[in-house]
Structure formats: C-alpha cells, structure tokens
Design a protein around this motif. Structure first.
Motif, PDB file in Angstrom:
ATOM      1  N   THR A 428      35.107 100.058  35.965  1.00  0.00           N
ATOM      2  CA  THR A 428      35.168  98.908  36.858  1.00  0.00           C
ATOM      3  C   THR A 428      36.292  99.106  37.867  1.00  0.00           C
ATOM      4  O   THR A 428      37.427  99.418  37.487  1.00  0.00           O
ATOM      5  CB  THR A 428      35.401  97.610  36.069  1.00  0.00           C
ATOM      6  OG1 THR A 428      34.332  97.451  35.120  1.00  0.00           O
ATOM      7  CG2 THR A 428      35.437  96.407  36.998  1.00  0.00           C
ATOM      8  N   LEU A 429      35.995  98.938  39.132  1.00  0.00           N
ATOM      9  CA  LEU A 429      36.995  99.103  40.185  1.00  0.00           C
ATOM     10  C   LEU A 429      38.106  98.062  40.044  1.00  0.00           C
ATOM     11  O   LEU A 429      37.847  96.883  39.803  1.00  0.00           O
ATOM     12  CB  LEU A 429      36.345  98.964  41.562  1.00  0.00           C
ATOM     13  CG  LEU A 429      35.418 100.105  41.990  1.00  0.00           C
ATOM     14  CD1 LEU A 429      34.598  99.695  43.197  1.00  0.00           C
ATOM     15  CD2 LEU A 429      36.223 101.364  42.290  1.00  0.00           C
ATOM     16  N   THR A 430      39.333  98.519  40.211  1.00  0.00           N
ATOM     17  CA  THR A 430      40.478  97.613  40.212  1.00  0.00           C
ATOM     18  C   THR A 430      41.021  97.385  41.619  1.00  0.00           C
ATOM     19  O   THR A 430      41.921  96.565  41.815  1.00  0.00           O
ATOM     20  CB  THR A 430      41.596  98.152  39.318  1.00  0.00           C
ATOM     21  OG1 THR A 430      41.925  99.482  39.729  1.00  0.00           O
ATOM     22  CG2 THR A 430      41.166  98.174  37.862  1.00  0.00           C
ATOM     23  N   ASP A 431      40.471  98.105  42.588  1.00  0.00           N
ATOM     24  CA  ASP A 431      40.813  97.893  43.995  1.00  0.00           C
ATOM     25  C   ASP A 431      39.772  98.634  44.819  1.00  0.00           C
ATOM     26  O   ASP A 431      39.127  99.565  44.350  1.00  0.00           O
ATOM     27  CB  ASP A 431      42.218  98.415  44.306  1.00  0.00           C
ATOM     28  CG  ASP A 431      42.815  97.789  45.563  1.00  0.00           C
ATOM     29  OD1 ASP A 431      42.093  97.045  46.265  1.00  0.00           O
ATOM     30  OD2 ASP A 431      44.003  98.026  45.838  1.00  0.00           O
ATOM     31  N   TYR A 432      39.618  98.199  46.077  1.00  0.00           N
ATOM     32  CA  TYR A 432      38.686  98.875  46.981  1.00  0.00           C
ATOM     33  C   TYR A 432      38.987  98.404  48.401  1.00  0.00           C
ATOM     34  O   TYR A 432      39.373  97.246  48.618  1.00  0.00           O
ATOM     35  CB  TYR A 432      37.231  98.556  46.611  1.00  0.00           C
ATOM     36  CG  TYR A 432      36.257  99.583  47.129  1.00  0.00           C
ATOM     37  CD1 TYR A 432      36.214 100.854  46.568  1.00  0.00           C
ATOM     38  CD2 TYR A 432      35.392  99.300  48.189  1.00  0.00           C
ATOM     39  CE1 TYR A 432      35.333 101.818  47.043  1.00  0.00           C
ATOM     40  CE2 TYR A 432      34.508 100.259  48.670  1.00  0.00           C
ATOM     41  CZ  TYR A 432      34.487 101.523  48.086  1.00  0.00           C
ATOM     42  OH  TYR A 432      33.625 102.482  48.554  1.00  0.00           O
ATOM     43  N   PRO A 433      38.817  99.272  49.403  1.00  0.00           N
ATOM     44  CA  PRO A 433      39.160  98.920  50.782  1.00  0.00           C
ATOM     45  C   PRO A 433      38.082  98.086  51.474  1.00  0.00           C
ATOM     46  O   PRO A 433      37.559  98.463  52.528  1.00  0.00           O
ATOM     47  CB  PRO A 433      39.338 100.283  51.442  1.00  0.00           C
ATOM     48  CG  PRO A 433      38.402 101.175  50.699  1.00  0.00           C
ATOM     49  CD  PRO A 433      38.454 100.702  49.275  1.00  0.00           C
TER      50      PRO A 433
END
Length: 445
Positions: A428-433
């Motif tokens: 699961t992504l914890t950050d993304y632009p």
C-alpha cells in the motif's frame, strides 16, 4: 535549516550497482539489524553501504541567532557549536536561552576513537543529544554506524541523526534527536549503545555510555494546549484541525481526516504556522515529522513557539498530496516480474530480484516540478498471496534524469516465513506525487 534543504536533497545521485544480487545476499545479515528498528518505530535515519546506500542529510544553517541567545552562550565554554547545531530552529534557540541545556561530558573510547556526549536539551516530549566524535587514526575514516538508547529497565527509545565520516586528526560535533513515546515519562538515566565505523567496517563491541537527566531543567515548562476545532474542505476532501500543543522543543498540530473522504490524504506541502508578523514556524527536517494519532488522525511536529507567544497564528500549506482510495495498492506479478496494478503510468517496476528469501524491487517514478527536489516514500510493508511475512531491510533513492524529473527507488525485503513461493506481491502506498486542487490558510489563534 531553510527551504533550501529540499533542493539539496534532490541533488543527491546514488547509483544502484549492477551486481545488486551479490550485495543483497552478502549484506543481509548486516542490514537486518538496521531494518528491525526502522520497521518498529520509523524514527531511525541510518545509512548503510549494503546495497545502494541512502540519502544522507546535512544540516544547513541560515537563520541568524537572536541577540538574547548570542549573549547567553557567548560566555559559556563549549556552547558555540551547540548553538550552531540549533541555528535553524528559533524554538530551540529560545529553549537554550531559558537555560534548558544541561552539561553531560560523559564519553567512551574504542580503538583510539572517542565518542563523547557533551550536552542534552530535553523536555517531556523530545530530547536533543549533542556529541563529539574524534580520533587520531591517521589515514582512516571514522563514522557513527548505529546508536541505540535504553533506559534502566531496558526499554528502547527511537533516535534519528545525520553523520559524516571523520577524517584523521579531526572531530565531528553533531546532534541526535530522541523522541519519547506517548504517555512515557522521561527516564532518570539513559544508556547510549554506540556502534562505530572504521573505514566502512563495523567496530565491536559497541560503546555503552550512561548519562543522567536533570528533570529540573524542564519541569517548570508545562505544555500549552490551544484548542482549534476548525473544519477545512479542499477539493471535496475534509479534515479538522483539532488542537495545537506547544512544548519548549516543538509544536504539535493535531489533524483528523474525515473517514468519508473519497481520497486518502498522504501529507501537506510545506505545512507551517505563520504569525502576525509573517514569521514562519515549520518542520526543519531533523527527527520525525509526523506520528499517527488513532484512526484517521495525525500529529504534525513543527518548530516550537513556546517562548515566542505570537498574538495570531495561521496554519498554511501550499498543497495536499492525496490519491483515490481505490488506487492505493500496488500489485506485482512474481512469476512474470511485471507490474499488475499502479496508480498511473508514472510508476514503473524496472526490476524484481528474488534470491532465496530476499526480494529486491527497483522502481522508476516520474514526478512533477513540485516534487523535483524531494523523494517520495512509496512504502515499506509488502505482503503476498501466500500470506508470507516480510521485513523491510533497507532502501535507496536517486535522481538520475533531472530534466525528465525521473527518480529511482530500490527496496529490499527479507521473507520471514515459508508458506510457498508467491504469485503476487502487494503493498500500500504511503505517499505519491498526486495532489488536490489548492492549499489552505486557516487562522488557528
């Protein structure tokens, strides 16, 4: 540290060696001691040469000292370097001015190398430990490999630092940030277990340096709580600024996100407090910036306003990083080594390495101008369809093509169970632009 720190981070270029599989296998035992603490607390910022290395932060001092602080330290031997190490933080300057710094002067030596704890600045929330590392090993380089902190009962405390190798006949003076868990009292004594590095090799046994903490230096400065309770809506997503809690070493901003939001909010761009004079209080890049606060809540750590007492305060952010909830999971086919699911075409899997119980993943991410000078923390907890458990070992980031704003990431994991070879990996992504439309400004005092 000023906003130039973000530009500095973006200029670091760390290459992934082509013989990465050899590094993975040969370095796994060393890296495992590193990953345990990273996974447990997320507080430790360590550097290792096991694979590609990691981004090494350096302090940038650009904020001028207040006359009061300069006058306070001018007559105290040994305080000049301490002041340099807190020059970027007005709150810590004022804490030093209010005589919250306590001298320690306890040291340990190994193989001609000395690590000395010079001073401590602490309150009930956060501690800063100021140290000197020096040696007389001509032609050799010495560094701080690892530091662990324990109280008398054996309880461990998370720490973060940046460190540079020390050349022969030289010394490094730097600081270590220590954060106390919620509902935890500051111990009477702490023991620093210090592992040194000589020319890239770990020195054993670690030094054990015990020092006392003078509680009278901070007990008179009780925390201050400013209720806020203001709801904010940006681009259809809602969150509530609950309260501001102020300590001498930092200011905490509590924010709770509406569970009904269609997007998951990762973080804020340049979250800061601004007073009526336009003075900014932000997170300067040392220590930990946030912590979870129950379900759907986070606490953001900013520069302390404890001794500054502004008449008005505004909470501001230039942008909000967020992503649709159904795009948060990334899925990799372990057999074909292909990316099955990603938020968009900007994220690409360039390599998947599976060597016995070790998994290495290489990624490319194309970012916008707003993210050209900072790296995205994609995530570190993976699972698979066989319910195997994994430990995150280490990761690295680099910027190989600034013109295209292309960033690369290498992540290494170790499989802890033997439930069968996986067909798919998931994390699961914890950050993304990806961002909401717009930032915000809210008066909180």
């Amino acid at each position: 540290m000023n906003l130039d720190r973000e530009k500095k981070e973006g200029q670091t270029d760390i290459q992934v060696p082509p013989q990465i599989e050899h590094y993975i296998r040969s370095g796994i035992a060393q890296a495992k001691s590193l990953q345990h603490r990273q996974r447990r607390s997320r507080l430790v910022q360590l550097c290792s040469g096991v694979a590609a290395g990691c981004l090494l932060l350096a302090f940038v001092f650009s904020v001028r000292l207040s006359p009061a602080v300069a006058a306070y330290v001018s007559h105290i031997p040994g305080m000049e370097k301490l002041v340099e190490l807190i020059r970027e933080d007005k709150g810590l300057q004022r804490a030093a001015e209010h005589e919250m710094v306590q001298d320690v002067g306890t040291s340990g030596s190994l193989a001609g190398i000395t690590f000395k704890i010079d001073q401590v600045l602490t309150d009930q929330k956060r501690m800063l430990l100021f140290y000197t590392l020096k040696h007389e090993r001509t032609g050799h380089k010495v560094g701080l490999r690892k530091l662990e902190l324990f109280d008398a009962s054996g309880k461990e405390y998370g720490a973060s630092w940046s460190s540079m190798d020390v050349e022969a006949s030289a010394e490094e003076k730097n600081r270590i940030d220590i954060f106390f868990p919620e509902s935890s009292e500051v111990p009477d004594t702490l023991t620093a277990k210090v592992t040194l590095d000589l020319d890239g090799a770990e020195l054993n046994p670690p030094l054990a340096i015990t020092f006392s903490i003078d509680h009278s230096k901070y007990t008179a400065f009780e925390k201050k709580v400013v209720p806020v309770g203001k709801k904010v809506t940006v681009d259809g997503q809602t969150f509530t600024i609950e309260q501001i809690t102020v300590f001498p070493t930092q200011t905490e901003v509590s924010i709770r996100f509406d569970p009904g939001n269609s997007k998951h909010i990762f973080d804020f761009d340049e979250l800061r407090l601004v007073d009526e004079k336009g003075q900014t209080y932000a997170f300067w890049g040392n220590g930990v910036s946030t912590r979870d606060n129950g379900e759907n809540g986070k606490v953001y750590n900013l520069e302390s306003i404890y001794f500054l007492e502004p008449q008005k305060l505004f909470l501001k952010a230039n942008g909000i990083r967020a992503l649709d909830r159904d795009k948060l999971q990334v899925v990799i086919d372990a057999k074909t080594q292909k990316l099955v699911k990603a938020p968009d075409a900007r994220l690409k899997l360039t390599a998947l390495r599976q060597v016995d119980d070790v998994v290495g993943m290489d990624w490319e991410l194309e970012v916008e101008e707003a993210d050209a000078h900072r790296f995205i923390y994609l995530g570190s907890d993976i699972t698979d369809n066989q319910a195997n458990k994994y430990d995150y070992v280490l990761g690295s980031s680099s910027s190989r093509d600034p013109a295209r704003r292309l960033q690369t990431y290498s992540l290494i994991y170790q499989r802890l169970t033997k439930n069968g070879a996986p067909d798919f990996y998931t994390f699961t992504l914890t950050d993304y632009p990806a961002r909401l439309q717009g930032g915000f400004t809210v008066q909180v005092k």
